[in-house]
Design a protein around this motif. Structure first.
Motif, short mmCIF file in Angstrom:
data_model
loop_
_atom_site.label_atom_id
_atom_site.label_comp_id
_atom_site.label_asym_id
_atom_site.label_seq_id
_atom_site.Cartn_x
_atom_site.Cartn_y
_atom_site.Cartn_z
N THR A 46 0.83 -1.21 0.00
CA THR A 46 0.00 0.00 0.00
C THR A 46 0.86 1.26 0.00
N TRP B 178 -0.84 6.96 -3.60
CA TRP B 178 -0.86 8.22 -2.88
C TRP B 178 -0.12 9.34 -3.61
N ARG B 179 0.75 9.00 -4.55
CA ARG B 179 1.49 10.03 -5.26
C ARG B 179 2.06 9.46 -6.56
N ASP C 66 5.25 3.17 -4.21
CA ASP C 66 4.88 4.09 -5.29
C ASP C 66 4.92 3.44 -6.67
N PRO D 77 2.35 14.32 -4.49
CA PRO D 77 1.16 13.63 -3.96
C PRO D 77 -0.11 14.09 -4.66
N ARG E 116 -8.03 2.06 -2.85
CA ARG E 116 -7.52 2.61 -1.58
C ARG E 116 -8.29 2.08 -0.38
#
Length: 259
Positions: free
Chosen positions: A25, A50-51, A28, A65, A80
């Protein structure tokens, strides 16, 4: 011994699965830029939950992000949510499983309580593993759809419309972690059967006498049926106690005495 071993192995495997889910999670590299048609490039892009990051040929990496929530696709937000739910359930399952281990004694906790806690943690691990596998699979399906759409646009002459992205390393980590959590949960559920005490597996059965009016008396083991009249209330000379003779024997009246 086998029950304890199965429980401990389930705990260790589930711990690896939960840890892998957390790592996947946070990574990246959920999607990476496809370099099949352009292996030499000055910019390499990859994205996470997240980014999004850009790595230049000089080695400089810049990550940005996502500053929006509503602007993201609905399936992306669902991924998510699934990963977060899997992490929360996995952590709760680990906390419950620690107290449910047979090799750890806490106060006067009975084996039945440990069995229930083991089953609960096993179900949590199974649900956490399914959430992780589902989330990663949904994201992979999104990548496959976008990849073929981008390929179609490239063959139609629109090469600079958008870049193509393929599977990143985080997807494989998530699949493996979800599978480990699922296997660990199944092992915990199997270990629950061995923790249940033998006497609690069978219900007590009470048996009642089939006769309703059977009475038992002390003495020469004479049993009354319950429907006979009381000897004291019987009438008639035939039921009176016969007198005893000189030698101690009873003399009973004959049928001619009633004439």
């Amino acid at each position: 011994m086998s029950t304890t071993l199965c429980q401990v192995m389930g705990f260790l495997v589930s711990s690896l699965g939960v840890g892998g889910t957390i790592m996947a999670t946070a990574m990246d590299t959920w999607s990476t830029q496809d370099l099949y048609d352009n292996p030499v490039t000055a910019v390499f892009q990859y994205q996470g939950l997240w980014r999004s990051c850009v790595r230049q040929s000089s080695g400089f990496t810049e990550c940005r992000p996502y500053f929006t929530i509503l602007g993201l696709p609905a399936m992306f937000q669902a991924v998510r949510a699934l990963m977060i739910v899997g992490i929360v359930l996995g952590i709760l399952g680990l906390l419950v499983c620690i107290f449910a281990l047979k090799c750890i004694r806490i106060g006067s906790m009975e084996d039945t309580a440990k069995a229930n806690m083991t089953l609960t943690s096993g179900i949590m691990f199974i649900v956490a593993g399914l959430c992780a596998i589902t989330g990663v699979s949904v994201f992979a399906n999104m990548l496959v759809t976008n990849f073929w759409m981008s390929t179609t646009n490239m063959y139609q002459g629109m090469q600079n419309v958008q870049n193509r992205y393929t599977f990143g390393s985080a997807l494989f980590v998530g699949w493996v972690a979800g599978g480990l959590a699922l296997v660990g949960g199944i092992m915990m559920c199997l270990a629950c059967k061995g923790l249940v005490p033998e006497e609690s597996r069978y219900k007590a059965v009470s048996y009642n006498a089939s006769g309703r009016n059977i009475s038992y008396r002390t003495g020469p083991y004479k049993v009354g049926s319950g429907y006979e009249a009381d000897p004291k209330t019987r009438k008639g000379a035939a039921y009176e106690e016969a007198p005893r003779s000189e030698d101690g024997r009873r003399s009973y009246p004959s049928k001619y005495d009633y004439v």
